[in-house]
Write a protein that holds these residues in place. Structure first.
Motif, PDB file in Angstrom:
ATOM      1  N   ARG A   1       5.750   9.451   7.129  1.00 11.97           N
ATOM      2  CA  ARG A   1       4.420   9.138   7.654  1.00 11.97           C
ATOM      3  C   ARG A   1       3.686   8.176   6.720  1.00 11.97           C
ATOM      4  NH1 ARG A   1       4.594  14.655   9.068  1.00 11.97           N
ATOM      5  NH2 ARG A   1       3.441  15.255   7.179  1.00 11.97           N
ATOM      6  N   THR A   2       3.872   8.341   5.426  1.00  8.89           N
ATOM      7  CA  THR A   2       3.239   7.436   4.463  1.00  8.89           C
ATOM      8  C   THR A   2       3.774   6.017   4.629  1.00  8.89           C
ATOM      9  OG1 THR A   2       2.865   9.211   2.860  1.00  8.89           O
ATOM     10  CG2 THR A   2       2.921   6.955   2.005  1.00  8.89           C
ATOM     11  N   VAL A   3       5.081   5.887   4.738  1.00  9.75           N
ATOM     12  CA  VAL A   3       5.691   4.563   4.902  1.00  9.75           C
ATOM     13  C   VAL A   3       5.260   3.939   6.226  1.00  9.75           C
ATOM     14  CG1 VAL A   3       7.872   3.308   5.153  1.00  9.75           C
ATOM     15  CG2 VAL A   3       7.652   5.082   3.400  1.00  9.75           C
ATOM     16  N   GLN A   4       5.119   4.763   7.263  1.00  8.61           N
ATOM     17  CA  GLN A   4       4.777   4.243   8.582  1.00  8.61           C
ATOM     18  C   GLN A   4       3.332   3.752   8.680  1.00  8.61           C
ATOM     19  OE1 GLN A   4       5.912   7.400  11.270  1.00  8.61           O
ATOM     20  NE2 GLN A   4       8.038   6.700  11.360  1.00  8.61           N
ATOM     21  N   ARG A   5       2.568   3.914   7.618  1.00  9.94           N
ATOM     22  CA  ARG A   5       1.224   3.334   7.602  1.00  9.94           C
ATOM     23  C   ARG A   5       1.242   1.869   7.193  1.00  9.94           C
ATOM     24  NH1 ARG A   5      -0.018   8.310   4.577  1.00  9.94           N
ATOM     25  NH2 ARG A   5      -0.759   9.880   6.071  1.00  9.94           N
ATOM     26  N   HIS A   6       2.406   1.337   6.790  1.00  6.15           N
ATOM     27  CA  HIS A   6       2.409  -0.018   6.234  1.00  6.15           C
ATOM     28  C   HIS A   6       2.031  -1.113   7.235  1.00  6.15           C
ATOM     29  CE1 HIS A   6       6.635  -0.382   7.747  1.00  6.15           C
ATOM     30  NE2 HIS A   6       6.376  -1.671   7.748  1.00  6.15           N
TER      31      HIS A   6
ATOM     32  N   GLY B   1      17.681   8.239  -1.076  1.00  7.89           N
ATOM     33  CA  GLY B   1      18.070   9.148  -0.005  1.00  7.89           C
ATOM     34  C   GLY B   1      17.084   9.168   1.137  1.00  7.89           C
ATOM     35  N   PRO B   2      17.288  10.081   2.101  1.00  9.21           N
ATOM     36  CA  PRO B   2      16.378  10.176   3.254  1.00  9.21           C
ATOM     37  C   PRO B   2      14.969  10.577   2.822  1.00  9.21           C
ATOM     38  CG  PRO B   2      18.430  11.382   3.634  1.00  9.21           C
ATOM     39  CD  PRO B   2      18.418  11.021   2.193  1.00  9.21           C
ATOM     40  N   LEU B   3      13.999  10.120   3.598  1.00 10.70           N
ATOM     41  CA  LEU B   3      12.604  10.473   3.340  1.00 10.70           C
ATOM     42  C   LEU B   3      12.267  11.795   4.014  1.00 10.70           C
ATOM     43  CD1 LEU B   3      10.851   7.038   3.996  1.00 10.70           C
ATOM     44  CD2 LEU B   3      11.610   7.970   1.802  1.00 10.70           C
ATOM     45  N   THR B   4      11.339  12.545   3.426  1.00 14.70           N
ATOM     46  CA  THR B   4      10.811  13.723   4.094  1.00 14.70           C
ATOM     47  C   THR B   4       9.884  13.273   5.217  1.00 14.70           C
ATOM     48  OG1 THR B   4       8.848  13.880   2.692  1.00 14.70           O
ATOM     49  CG2 THR B   4      10.862  14.934   1.872  1.00 14.70           C
TER      50      THR B   4
ATOM     51  N   GLY C   1       0.794  -1.222   0.000  1.00  9.53           N
ATOM     52  CA  GLY C   1       0.000   0.000   0.000  1.00  9.53           C
ATOM     53  C   GLY C   1       0.823   1.266   0.000  1.00  9.53           C
ATOM     54  N   VAL C   2       2.146   1.154  -0.156  1.00 10.05           N
ATOM     55  CA  VAL C   2       3.050   2.310  -0.168  1.00 10.05           C
ATOM     56  C   VAL C   2       3.546   2.528  -1.601  1.00 10.05           C
ATOM     57  CG1 VAL C   2       5.232   3.241   0.703  1.00 10.05           C
ATOM     58  CG2 VAL C   2       3.759   1.868   2.203  1.00 10.05           C
TER      59      VAL C   2
END
Length: 205
Positions: free
Chosen positions: A77-82, A69-72, A59-60
């Protein structure tokens, strides 16, 4: 093909890193479970939990998964919804409860600073505490686009440094004992088991 096998195949196609990562996290989770002298069914369920732990990344957006590189903050927050996405995917598939709760809670931390629910200490289900350590081990000992792999000994030292705040000391200690007898990374990936299990007891901690 079973629904679980289809989910794993879809995740491997979306994110090539996941192809070996899930297998290795499953194997490390099983090693820890065996070291803790859990039943064969629970060890098999832990192996499945490790294999499926990142299934919610379906879902990501793929561009975020492959970003070098590093995420904004917003991307993070989008990735942490997985974990929530993953739990929704496995909830009605017949996956054992041991694996379902690990999928949902493997990014929680003992100090309560994890996600998705900020659980702390023994409120974190024990399968999730096992998969969290296995996941961190493989992440540190795998080469990614943005960093080189660490030796297993260095990864274990970092896990020990973070016990009590991020990781369960009993789980890290069990991993250390297992790694004294088993090479890591494993020379040959092992297939994921599909055993049954349930959260009928808390085997440690």
């Amino acid at each position: 093909m079973s629904p679980v096998t289809e989910l794993v195949a879809a995740m491997q196609l979306k994110d090539p890193y996941t192809r070996g990562h899930g297998d290795r996290v499953g194997q490390a989770s099983a090693l820890i479970g065996a070291e803790l002298r859990l039943s064969g069914d629970l060890v098999a369920a832990l192996r499945l939990a490790g294999t499926l732990h990142d299934i919610g990344k379906l879902g990501v957006p793929g561009a975020l998964l492959r970003k070098p590189g590093p995420l904004t903050a917003a991307e993070r927050r989008t990735v942490q919804r997985h974990p929530g996405h993953g739990y929704a995917l496995v909830r009605d598939t017949g996956v054992p409860a041991v694996a379902r709760v690990a999928v949902l809670h493997h990014h929680e931390r003992l100090d309560g600073a994890g996600y998705p629910h900020g659980l702390a200490g023994r409120l974190i289900p024990w399968p999730a505490r096992i998969v969290a350590v296995a996941d961190a081990l493989d992440a540190m000992t795998s080469t990614r686009s943005y960093r080189q792999a660490r030796p297993a000994a260095a990864a274990l030292a970092e896990l020990r440094r973070c016990t009590g705040s991020q990781f369960d000391p009993c789980v890290v200690a069990a991993l250390g004992r297992a790694l004294s007898r088993h090479p890591w990374p494993p020379p040959v990936p092992q297939p994921a088991g599909a055993g049954a299990g349930s959260l009928v007891r808390r085997p440690f901690g």
